[in-house]
Design a protein around this motif. Structure first.
Motif, mmCIF file in Angstrom:
data_model
loop_
_atom_site.group_PDB
_atom_site.id
_atom_site.type_symbol
_atom_site.label_atom_id
_atom_site.label_comp_id
_atom_site.label_asym_id
_atom_site.label_seq_id
_atom_site.Cartn_x
_atom_site.Cartn_y
_atom_site.Cartn_z
ATOM 1 N N SER A 154 10.021 59.399 26.155
ATOM 2 C CA SER A 154 10.139 58.060 25.577
ATOM 3 C C SER A 154 9.213 57.843 24.383
ATOM 4 O O SER A 154 9.555 57.109 23.457
ATOM 5 N N PHE A 155 8.040 58.475 24.390
ATOM 6 C CA PHE A 155 7.131 58.308 23.251
ATOM 7 C C PHE A 155 7.733 58.914 21.992
ATOM 8 O O PHE A 155 7.708 58.297 20.914
ATOM 9 N N TYR A 156 8.275 60.111 22.114
ATOM 10 C CA TYR A 156 8.896 60.755 20.957
ATOM 11 C C TYR A 156 10.125 59.965 20.497
ATOM 12 O O TYR A 156 10.376 59.841 19.291
ATOM 13 N N ALA A 163 9.762 44.714 18.122
ATOM 14 C CA ALA A 163 10.122 44.881 19.535
ATOM 15 C C ALA A 163 9.860 46.318 19.987
ATOM 16 O O ALA A 163 9.359 46.552 21.096
ATOM 17 N N LEU A 164 10.185 47.282 19.129
ATOM 18 C CA LEU A 164 9.921 48.690 19.457
ATOM 19 C C LEU A 164 8.423 48.946 19.627
ATOM 20 O O LEU A 164 7.998 49.659 20.542
ATOM 21 N N THR A 165 7.630 48.342 18.749
ATOM 22 C CA THR A 165 6.179 48.541 18.812
ATOM 23 C C THR A 165 5.609 47.962 20.097
ATOM 24 O O THR A 165 4.762 48.592 20.756
ATOM 25 N N HIS A 166 6.056 46.764 20.481
ATOM 26 C CA HIS A 166 5.591 46.169 21.739
ATOM 27 C C HIS A 166 6.010 47.041 22.931
ATOM 28 O O HIS A 166 5.248 47.207 23.886
ATOM 29 N N GLU A 167 7.204 47.590 22.846
ATOM 30 C CA GLU A 167 7.682 48.485 23.910
ATOM 31 C C GLU A 167 6.789 49.719 24.013
ATOM 32 O O GLU A 167 6.463 50.180 25.118
ATOM 33 N N LEU A 168 6.393 50.264 22.856
ATOM 34 C CA LEU A 168 5.504 51.419 22.855
ATOM 35 C C LEU A 168 4.170 51.079 23.512
ATOM 36 O O LEU A 168 3.669 51.831 24.357
ATOM 37 N N ASN A 173 3.448 48.757 25.656
ATOM 38 C CA ASN A 173 3.633 48.586 27.103
ATOM 39 C C ASN A 173 3.747 49.939 27.794
ATOM 40 O O ASN A 173 3.238 50.130 28.907
ATOM 41 N N ARG A 174 4.430 50.868 27.123
ATOM 42 C CA ARG A 174 4.608 52.198 27.693
ATOM 43 C C ARG A 174 3.266 52.923 27.810
ATOM 44 O O ARG A 174 2.980 53.583 28.813
ATOM 45 N N ILE A 175 2.444 52.808 26.770
ATOM 46 C CA ILE A 175 1.122 53.446 26.800
ATOM 47 C C ILE A 175 0.295 52.881 27.953
ATOM 48 O O ILE A 175 -0.340 53.620 28.708
ATOM 49 N N ASN A 176 0.307 51.552 28.092
ATOM 50 C CA ASN A 176 -0.521 50.906 29.100
ATOM 51 C C ASN A 176 -0.073 51.209 30.525
ATOM 52 O O ASN A 176 -0.867 51.094 31.464
ATOM 53 N N SER A 177 1.197 51.584 30.690
ATOM 54 C CA SER A 177 1.714 51.849 32.033
ATOM 55 C C SER A 177 1.795 53.340 32.360
ATOM 56 O O SER A 177 2.234 53.718 33.439
ATOM 57 N N SER A 178 1.363 54.190 31.411
ATOM 58 C CA SER A 178 1.448 55.643 31.611
ATOM 59 C C SER A 178 0.079 56.215 31.942
ATOM 60 O O SER A 178 -0.899 55.947 31.238
ATOM 61 N N PHE A 179 0.028 57.004 32.996
ATOM 62 C CA PHE A 179 -1.227 57.648 33.384
ATOM 63 C C PHE A 179 -1.550 58.807 32.441
ATOM 64 O O PHE A 179 -2.693 59.020 32.056
ATOM 65 N N VAL A 180 -0.517 59.539 32.045
ATOM 66 C CA VAL A 180 -0.679 60.678 31.132
ATOM 67 C C VAL A 180 0.224 60.461 29.924
ATOM 68 O O VAL A 180 1.366 60.040 30.056
ATOM 69 N N THR A 181 -0.302 60.730 28.740
ATOM 70 C CA THR A 181 0.472 60.595 27.505
ATOM 71 C C THR A 181 0.550 61.958 26.814
ATOM 72 O O THR A 181 -0.284 62.826 27.062
ATOM 73 N N PRO A 182 1.546 62.173 25.955
ATOM 74 C CA PRO A 182 1.732 63.493 25.338
ATOM 75 C C PRO A 182 0.585 63.927 24.430
ATOM 76 O O PRO A 182 0.361 65.113 24.226
ATOM 77 N N PHE A 183 -0.115 62.966 23.828
ATOM 78 C CA PHE A 183 -1.337 63.249 23.079
ATOM 79 C C PHE A 183 -2.218 62.004 23.145
ATOM 80 O O PHE A 183 -1.892 61.053 23.859
#
Length: 224
Positions: free
Chosen positions: A27-29, A72-77, A79-89
Motif C-alpha cells: 500500500s505504501f508503494y 485525501a491520498l496524503t491523509h490516507e498515507l 493513517n497507514r503509517i500510524n497504524s503500521s508496526f513495520v514500514t518498508p523504509f
C-alpha cells in the motif's frame, strides 16, 4: 571455542532478517504511484489552462478537485503509517516523501487558481517563458510517475534524480528569463505583479519536484 561466521555470511544474515522484517503490504508503494499519477493530471490541466480558448473556469475547478484528491491520498498515507508496526523504509522518509508530493500538487493548484482569478488567460498570450516552465513541470511530473514505482525494488532510480535535477536547472533558467521579460516594460505594473506571483509558484513547483527526487535519493542510499 565458537568460531564466528565469516563477515560475508553475517552480512547475508542481516540482509535476510531485514527482508523478513519488511511488510508484504504494497500500500505504501501504491500511494506514491497514485500521488505521482495525480500530479501528472495536474500538469496536464495546467497545460490545458494555458492554451488559447481554454474553458478557464472548468479547468481551474478540475485542478482544485485533483488537489483535493491528493490531500485525501496524503491523509490516507499518514493513517497507514500510524497504524503500521513495520514500514518498508524509515517512517520519517515516508512522511517526508508524502508531504513533498503534496507540496508539488499544492503549487500546481495555486498556479491554476491564480491564472483564473487574476484573469491572466484573457491576455493575448502568456509569456513564452511561462509556457516553457509549464512544459518543464509536465516533464518532471511524468518522470516522477515513471520512476517512483522503482522504490519497491530500489533499482534504476539514479537516472531519475539526476534528470530531475537537470530539469529543475532548466526551470530556474526559464524563471530568470521570465522575470527579465516581466520587468522589461512590456506589461503594465499591475499585470507584472500578478504574473510575478504565478511565476513564483511555477518556480516553487520545480523546486518541489527536486525535493522529491532528493528524498528518493536519500531513501535509496539508506536502503542500498
Amino acid at each position: 571455542m565458537i568460531v564466528p561466521p565469516p563477515q560475508s555470511a553475517q552480512l547475508h544474515e542481516v540482509a535476510a532478517v531485514r527482508l523478513r522484517l519488511r511488510p508484504n503490504d504494497d500500500s505504501f508503494y501504491e500511494f506514491f504511484t497514485k500521488a505521482a499519477e495525480n500530479i501528472v493530471r495536474g500538469t496536464e490541466l495546467l497545460t490545458e489552462l494555458a492554451m488559447p480558448k481554454a474553458d478557464v473556469q472548468s479547468v481551474s475547478e478540475r485542478l482544485v478537485e485533483v488537489e483535493h484528491d491528493n490531500d485525501a491520498l496524503t491523509h490516507e498515507l499518514y493513517n497507514r503509517i500510524n497504524s503500521s508496526f513495520v514500514t518498508p523504509f524509515d517512517r520519517e522518509d515516508i512522511y517526508q516523501l508524502g508531504s513533498q508530493l503534496d507540496d508539488v500538487m499544492d503549487h500546481l493548484e495555486a498556479v491554476g487558481s491564480l491564472l483564473y482569478l487574476y484573469g491572466l488567460t484573457s491576455l493575448p498570450s502568456l509569456p513564452r517563458e511561462m509556457h516553457e516552465m509549464v512544459a518543464i513541470l509536465d516533464q518532471q511530473a511524468r518522470l516522477t510517475a515513471k520512476s517512483l514505482p522503482g522504490l519497491k525494488s530500489m533499482k534504476g532510480l539514479k537516472d531519475y534524480w539526476v534528470e530531475c535535477n537537470r530539469l529543475e536547472n532548466e526551470g530556474d533558467r526559464a524563471y530568470r528569463m521570465l522575470l527579465v521579460r516581466l520587468f522589461s516594460g512590456e506589461y503594465d505594473a499591475l499585470t507584472v505583479m500578478k504574473m510575478k506571483e504565478v511565476a513564483d509558484e511555477l518556480e516553487a513547483a520545480c523546486d518541489a519536484f527536486e525535493h522529491v527526487s532528493n528524498t528518493v535519493e536519500t531513501i535509496a542510499v539508506k536502503e542500498s
